[in-house]
Structure formats: C-alpha cells, structure tokens
Design a protein around this motif. Structure first.
Motif, PDB file in Angstrom:
ATOM      1  N   MET A 291      31.193 -26.401  13.064  1.00 19.88           N
ATOM      2  CA  MET A 291      30.388 -25.388  13.719  1.00 19.88           C
ATOM      3  C   MET A 291      28.948 -25.434  13.217  1.00 19.88           C
ATOM      4  O   MET A 291      28.045 -25.290  14.005  1.00 19.88           O
ATOM      5  CB  MET A 291      30.981 -24.003  13.479  1.00 19.88           C
ATOM      6  N   ARG A 292      28.784 -25.599  11.919  1.00 19.09           N
ATOM      7  CA  ARG A 292      27.431 -25.662  11.360  1.00 19.09           C
ATOM      8  C   ARG A 292      26.666 -26.842  11.942  1.00 19.09           C
ATOM      9  O   ARG A 292      25.508 -26.708  12.321  1.00 19.09           O
ATOM     10  CB  ARG A 292      27.494 -25.750   9.840  1.00 19.09           C
ATOM     11  N   GLN A 293      27.327 -27.997  12.011  1.00 19.23           N
ATOM     12  CA  GLN A 293      26.680 -29.188  12.566  1.00 19.23           C
ATOM     13  C   GLN A 293      26.309 -28.956  14.027  1.00 19.23           C
ATOM     14  O   GLN A 293      25.238 -29.345  14.471  1.00 19.23           O
ATOM     15  CB  GLN A 293      27.596 -30.411  12.428  1.00 19.23           C
ATOM     16  N   PHE A 294      27.178 -28.307  14.777  1.00 17.65           N
ATOM     17  CA  PHE A 294      26.880 -27.979  16.176  1.00 17.65           C
ATOM     18  C   PHE A 294      25.621 -27.128  16.257  1.00 17.65           C
ATOM     19  O   PHE A 294      24.730 -27.406  17.049  1.00 17.65           O
ATOM     20  CB  PHE A 294      28.059 -27.245  16.818  1.00 17.65           C
ATOM     21  N   TYR A 295      25.524 -26.105  15.422  1.00 15.75           N
ATOM     22  CA  TYR A 295      24.347 -25.235  15.426  1.00 15.75           C
ATOM     23  C   TYR A 295      23.091 -26.019  15.051  1.00 15.75           C
ATOM     24  O   TYR A 295      22.039 -25.833  15.657  1.00 15.75           O
ATOM     25  CB  TYR A 295      24.536 -24.060  14.464  1.00 15.75           C
ATOM     26  N   LEU A 296      23.194 -26.893  14.074  1.00 12.97           N
ATOM     27  CA  LEU A 296      22.021 -27.661  13.654  1.00 12.97           C
ATOM     28  C   LEU A 296      21.536 -28.609  14.744  1.00 12.97           C
ATOM     29  O   LEU A 296      20.337 -28.772  14.942  1.00 12.97           O
ATOM     30  CB  LEU A 296      22.344 -28.450  12.378  1.00 12.97           C
ATOM     31  N   VAL A 297      22.457 -29.191  15.473  1.00 13.21           N
ATOM     32  CA  VAL A 297      22.093 -30.142  16.521  1.00 13.21           C
ATOM     33  C   VAL A 297      21.680 -29.427  17.806  1.00 13.21           C
ATOM     34  O   VAL A 297      20.726 -29.816  18.467  1.00 13.21           O
ATOM     35  CB  VAL A 297      23.258 -31.120  16.795  1.00 13.21           C
ATOM     36  N   PHE A 298      22.366 -28.356  18.154  1.00 11.50           N
ATOM     37  CA  PHE A 298      22.105 -27.631  19.405  1.00 11.50           C
ATOM     38  C   PHE A 298      21.692 -26.194  19.110  1.00 11.50           C
ATOM     39  O   PHE A 298      22.275 -25.249  19.630  1.00 11.50           O
ATOM     40  CB  PHE A 298      23.358 -27.642  20.291  1.00 11.50           C
ATOM     41  N   SER A 299      20.669 -26.037  18.294  1.00 13.30           N
ATOM     42  CA  SER A 299      20.237 -24.688  17.898  1.00 13.30           C
ATOM     43  C   SER A 299      19.593 -23.914  19.048  1.00 13.30           C
ATOM     44  O   SER A 299      19.552 -22.694  19.024  1.00 13.30           O
ATOM     45  CB  SER A 299      19.290 -24.758  16.702  1.00 13.30           C
ATOM     46  N   ILE A 300      19.118 -24.612  20.064  1.00 15.71           N
ATOM     47  CA  ILE A 300      18.561 -23.948  21.250  1.00 15.71           C
ATOM     48  C   ILE A 300      19.707 -23.784  22.246  1.00 15.71           C
ATOM     49  O   ILE A 300      20.158 -24.750  22.858  1.00 15.71           O
ATOM     50  CB  ILE A 300      17.413 -24.766  21.868  1.00 15.71           C
ATOM     51  N   TRP A 301      20.201 -22.571  22.377  1.00 14.49           N
ATOM     52  CA  TRP A 301      21.387 -22.325  23.202  1.00 14.49           C
ATOM     53  C   TRP A 301      21.170 -22.650  24.667  1.00 14.49           C
ATOM     54  O   TRP A 301      22.107 -22.988  25.373  1.00 14.49           O
ATOM     55  CB  TRP A 301      21.854 -20.876  23.053  1.00 14.49           C
TER      56      TRP A 301
ATOM     57  N   GLU B 276      23.239 -39.110  15.235  1.00 10.71           N
ATOM     58  CA  GLU B 276      22.086 -38.605  14.486  1.00 10.71           C
ATOM     59  C   GLU B 276      20.773 -38.765  15.240  1.00 10.71           C
ATOM     60  O   GLU B 276      19.896 -37.912  15.136  1.00 10.71           O
ATOM     61  CB  GLU B 276      22.007 -39.295  13.127  1.00 10.71           C
ATOM     62  N   ASN B 277      20.631 -39.839  15.989  1.00  8.34           N
ATOM     63  CA  ASN B 277      19.388 -40.108  16.709  1.00  8.34           C
ATOM     64  C   ASN B 277      19.300 -39.197  17.933  1.00  8.34           C
ATOM     65  O   ASN B 277      20.145 -39.262  18.835  1.00  8.34           O
ATOM     66  CB  ASN B 277      19.360 -41.584  17.123  1.00  8.34           C
ATOM     67  N   LYS B 278      18.269 -38.367  17.960  1.00 10.04           N
ATOM     68  CA  LYS B 278      18.134 -37.364  19.028  1.00 10.04           C
ATOM     69  C   LYS B 278      17.992 -38.003  20.408  1.00 10.04           C
ATOM     70  O   LYS B 278      18.602 -37.544  21.369  1.00 10.04           O
ATOM     71  CB  LYS B 278      16.932 -36.471  18.732  1.00 10.04           C
ATOM     72  N   SER B 279      17.208 -39.078  20.518  1.00  7.30           N
ATOM     73  CA  SER B 279      17.037 -39.715  21.825  1.00  7.30           C
ATOM     74  C   SER B 279      18.331 -40.396  22.282  1.00  7.30           C
ATOM     75  O   SER B 279      18.645 -40.387  23.475  1.00  7.30           O
ATOM     76  CB  SER B 279      15.874 -40.706  21.808  1.00  7.30           C
TER      77      SER B 279
END
Length: 51
Positions: free
Chosen positions: A1-11, A30-33
């Motif tokens: 859940m924490r990793q999800f929030y860190l990656v997709f913090s903009i709901w 890890e790579n955003k693009s």
C-alpha cells in the motif's frame, strides 16, 4: 500500500479501469516513463489510452 501511494500519490491519475493487480505490477516499475508506457499499453488494449 505504501508503495502504491508513493507511485500514485495523485489520486486523479488512478484509472478505475485498471485492476489492483495491474497497479501492483505497475508499482514495481521504477522508471516513471516506462510505467506510463505500460499503463498506455494496458489502456489501449481496453480502448482508453492515458494522456
């Protein structure tokens, strides 16, 4: 859940068409693009590309 929030913090960026399994897989990229590319691939398969 924490990793999800860190990656997709903009709901607003979370797509309801994707399942929890999709998001669990995407959070490992890890790579955003690269993650956005894979999201676009999944969304294009179901007919809704991400912009």
């Amino acid at each position: 859940m924490r990793q999800f929030y860190l990656v997709f913090s903009i709901w607003n960026a979370v797509r309801t068409e994707l399942s929890w399994t999709h998001y669990r897989t995407l959070t490992r990229i890890e790579n955003k693009s690269a993650r956005l590319w894979y999201m676009n691939e999944v969304m294009s398969k179901i007919g809704r590309p991400v912009h």
